[in-house]
Motif scaffolding. Structure first.
Motif, PDB file in Angstrom:
ATOM      1  N   GLU A  90      -6.385  16.181  -5.455  1.00 24.88           N
ATOM      2  CA  GLU A  90      -7.121  15.420  -4.439  1.00 24.88           C
ATOM      3  C   GLU A  90      -7.639  14.105  -5.023  1.00 24.88           C
ATOM      4  O   GLU A  90      -7.531  13.047  -4.396  1.00 24.88           O
ATOM      5  CB  GLU A  90      -8.284  16.264  -3.922  1.00 24.88           C
ATOM      6  N   GLU A  91      -8.206  14.153  -6.214  1.00 21.10           N
ATOM      7  CA  GLU A  91      -8.713  12.943  -6.871  1.00 21.10           C
ATOM      8  C   GLU A  91      -7.571  11.983  -7.193  1.00 21.10           C
ATOM      9  O   GLU A  91      -7.674  10.775  -6.976  1.00 21.10           O
ATOM     10  CB  GLU A  91      -9.461  13.314  -8.159  1.00 21.10           C
ATOM     11  N   TYR A  92      -6.475  12.524  -7.705  1.00 17.24           N
ATOM     12  CA  TYR A  92      -5.307  11.704  -8.028  1.00 17.24           C
ATOM     13  C   TYR A  92      -4.777  11.003  -6.776  1.00 17.24           C
ATOM     14  O   TYR A  92      -4.511   9.801  -6.796  1.00 17.24           O
ATOM     15  CB  TYR A  92      -4.217  12.576  -8.653  1.00 17.24           C
ATOM     16  N   ASN A  93      -4.623  11.758  -5.686  1.00 19.50           N
ATOM     17  CA  ASN A  93      -4.128  11.167  -4.436  1.00 19.50           C
ATOM     18  C   ASN A  93      -5.066  10.087  -3.921  1.00 19.50           C
ATOM     19  O   ASN A  93      -4.619   9.064  -3.391  1.00 19.50           O
ATOM     20  CB  ASN A  93      -3.911  12.247  -3.377  1.00 19.50           C
ATOM     21  N   SER A  94      -6.360  10.296  -4.069  1.00 20.38           N
ATOM     22  CA  SER A  94      -7.336   9.299  -3.638  1.00 20.38           C
ATOM     23  C   SER A  94      -7.182   8.000  -4.432  1.00 20.38           C
ATOM     24  O   SER A  94      -7.225   6.898  -3.864  1.00 20.38           O
ATOM     25  CB  SER A  94      -8.751   9.857  -3.809  1.00 20.38           C
ATOM     26  N   ILE A  95      -7.001   8.120  -5.722  1.00 23.14           N
ATOM     27  CA  ILE A  95      -6.796   6.935  -6.569  1.00 23.14           C
ATOM     28  C   ILE A  95      -5.516   6.220  -6.176  1.00 23.14           C
ATOM     29  O   ILE A  95      -5.486   4.989  -6.056  1.00 23.14           O
ATOM     30  CB  ILE A  95      -6.784   7.344  -8.057  1.00 23.14           C
ATOM     31  N   GLN A  96      -4.446   6.981  -5.951  1.00 23.66           N
ATOM     32  CA  GLN A  96      -3.173   6.376  -5.565  1.00 23.66           C
ATOM     33  C   GLN A  96      -3.284   5.641  -4.228  1.00 23.66           C
ATOM     34  O   GLN A  96      -2.725   4.561  -4.049  1.00 23.66           O
ATOM     35  CB  GLN A  96      -2.073   7.438  -5.494  1.00 23.66           C
ATOM     36  N   GLU A  97      -4.018   6.216  -3.285  1.00 20.08           N
ATOM     37  CA  GLU A  97      -4.190   5.576  -1.988  1.00 20.08           C
ATOM     38  C   GLU A  97      -4.979   4.274  -2.119  1.00 20.08           C
ATOM     39  O   GLU A  97      -4.640   3.255  -1.508  1.00 20.08           O
ATOM     40  CB  GLU A  97      -4.902   6.507  -1.011  1.00 20.08           C
ATOM     41  N   THR A  98      -6.025   4.288  -2.945  1.00 16.89           N
ATOM     42  CA  THR A  98      -6.811   3.087  -3.173  1.00 16.89           C
ATOM     43  C   THR A  98      -5.952   1.993  -3.802  1.00 16.89           C
ATOM     44  O   THR A  98      -6.026   0.826  -3.391  1.00 16.89           O
ATOM     45  CB  THR A  98      -8.022   3.392  -4.071  1.00 16.89           C
ATOM     46  N   ILE A  99      -5.139   2.357  -4.758  1.00 15.56           N
ATOM     47  CA  ILE A  99      -4.240   1.379  -5.390  1.00 15.56           C
ATOM     48  C   ILE A  99      -3.287   0.809  -4.353  1.00 15.56           C
ATOM     49  O   ILE A  99      -3.065  -0.405  -4.288  1.00 15.56           O
ATOM     50  CB  ILE A  99      -3.475   2.025  -6.561  1.00 15.56           C
ATOM     51  N   TYR A 100      -2.726   1.666  -3.518  1.00 20.34           N
ATOM     52  CA  TYR A 100      -1.789   1.212  -2.490  1.00 20.34           C
ATOM     53  C   TYR A 100      -2.468   0.263  -1.499  1.00 20.34           C
ATOM     54  O   TYR A 100      -1.937  -0.794  -1.169  1.00 20.34           O
ATOM     55  CB  TYR A 100      -1.180   2.406  -1.756  1.00 20.34           C
ATOM     56  N   LEU A 101      -3.646   0.635  -1.026  1.00 22.17           N
ATOM     57  CA  LEU A 101      -4.345  -0.182  -0.031  1.00 22.17           C
ATOM     58  C   LEU A 101      -4.747  -1.545  -0.585  1.00 22.17           C
ATOM     59  O   LEU A 101      -4.884  -2.507   0.160  1.00 22.17           O
ATOM     60  CB  LEU A 101      -5.572   0.550   0.501  1.00 22.17           C
ATOM     61  N   ASN A 102      -4.929  -1.624  -1.882  1.00 18.55           N
ATOM     62  CA  ASN A 102      -5.314  -2.893  -2.510  1.00 18.55           C
ATOM     63  C   ASN A 102      -4.139  -3.592  -3.189  1.00 18.55           C
ATOM     64  O   ASN A 102      -4.331  -4.542  -3.936  1.00 18.55           O
ATOM     65  CB  ASN A 102      -6.425  -2.645  -3.532  1.00 18.55           C
ATOM     66  N   SER A 103      -2.920  -3.135  -2.897  1.00 19.41           N
ATOM     67  CA  SER A 103      -1.749  -3.637  -3.618  1.00 19.41           C
ATOM     68  C   SER A 103      -1.314  -5.039  -3.200  1.00 19.41           C
ATOM     69  O   SER A 103      -0.625  -5.717  -3.950  1.00 19.41           O
ATOM     70  CB  SER A 103      -0.577  -2.671  -3.471  1.00 19.41           C
ATOM     71  N   THR A 104      -1.695  -5.470  -2.009  1.00 18.33           N
ATOM     72  CA  THR A 104      -1.341  -6.832  -1.586  1.00 18.33           C
ATOM     73  C   THR A 104      -2.612  -7.586  -1.229  1.00 18.33           C
ATOM     74  O   THR A 104      -3.547  -7.014  -0.661  1.00 18.33           O
ATOM     75  CB  THR A 104      -0.401  -6.822  -0.364  1.00 18.33           C
ATOM     76  N   PRO A 105      -2.649  -8.871  -1.537  1.00 22.98           N
ATOM     77  CA  PRO A 105      -3.834  -9.674  -1.200  1.00 22.98           C
ATOM     78  C   PRO A 105      -4.134  -9.678   0.297  1.00 22.98           C
ATOM     79  O   PRO A 105      -5.297  -9.642   0.698  1.00 22.98           O
ATOM     80  CB  PRO A 105      -3.474 -11.072  -1.700  1.00 22.98           C
ATOM     81  N   ALA A 106      -3.097  -9.698   1.132  1.00 22.93           N
ATOM     82  CA  ALA A 106      -3.310  -9.727   2.585  1.00 22.93           C
ATOM     83  C   ALA A 106      -3.979  -8.445   3.065  1.00 22.93           C
ATOM     84  O   ALA A 106      -4.910  -8.492   3.886  1.00 22.93           O
ATOM     85  CB  ALA A 106      -1.980  -9.931   3.308  1.00 22.93           C
ATOM     86  N   ASN A 107      -3.531  -7.306   2.576  1.00 27.96           N
ATOM     87  CA  ASN A 107      -4.122  -6.040   3.004  1.00 27.96           C
ATOM     88  C   ASN A 107      -5.555  -5.919   2.499  1.00 27.96           C
ATOM     89  O   ASN A 107      -6.439  -5.476   3.218  1.00 27.96           O
ATOM     90  CB  ASN A 107      -3.281  -4.851   2.534  1.00 27.96           C
ATOM     91  N   ARG A 108      -5.776  -6.335   1.269  1.00 24.23           N
ATOM     92  CA  ARG A 108      -7.135  -6.293   0.726  1.00 24.23           C
ATOM     93  C   ARG A 108      -8.070  -7.181   1.553  1.00 24.23           C
ATOM     94  O   ARG A 108      -9.195  -6.798   1.860  1.00 24.23           O
ATOM     95  CB  ARG A 108      -7.149  -6.720  -0.732  1.00 24.23           C
ATOM     96  N   ALA A 109      -7.605  -8.356   1.948  1.00 23.11           N
ATOM     97  CA  ALA A 109      -8.413  -9.260   2.766  1.00 23.11           C
ATOM     98  C   ALA A 109      -8.740  -8.631   4.113  1.00 23.11           C
ATOM     99  O   ALA A 109      -9.875  -8.750   4.611  1.00 23.11           O
ATOM    100  CB  ALA A 109      -7.684 -10.584   2.948  1.00 23.11           C
TER     101      ALA A 109
END
Length: 84
Positions: free
Chosen positions: A43-62
């Motif tokens: 669960e913790e690993y998946n959460s970290i992976q999701e956070t990395i994915y969601l912040n992977s592009t500047p547009a999505n992070r913005a």
């Protein structure tokens, strides 16, 4: 975070894994003849992976930052429930 050596981890494997799953602990296994490893819940690993994915592009992070800013500055909408 808990740091244990390999022998201690091996001798207390079930206890260490239960601590990871039940308490959300992260265990670092220090190895004398190899690189250290981290043991965490899936669960913790998946959460970290999701956070990395969601912040992977500047547009999505913005977009995420804008959404959070809106939540913090906008008064919540209140509606009355419809009774049936």
């Amino acid at each position: 975070m808990k740091v244990v050596n390999y022998t201690e981890f091996r001798n207390n494997l079930a206890e260490s894994l239960n601590s990871v799953n039940d308490d959300g602990d992260i265990v670092v296994v220090a190895r004398s003849k190899g690189k250290n490893v981290v043991v965490m819940s899936l669960e913790e690993y998946n959460s970290i992976q999701e956070t990395i994915y969601l912040n992977s592009t500047p547009a999505n992070r913005a977009r995420l930052e804008l959404a959070l800013a809106r939540i913090e500055t906008t008064k919540p909408l209140q509606k009355k429930l419809i009774n049936k």
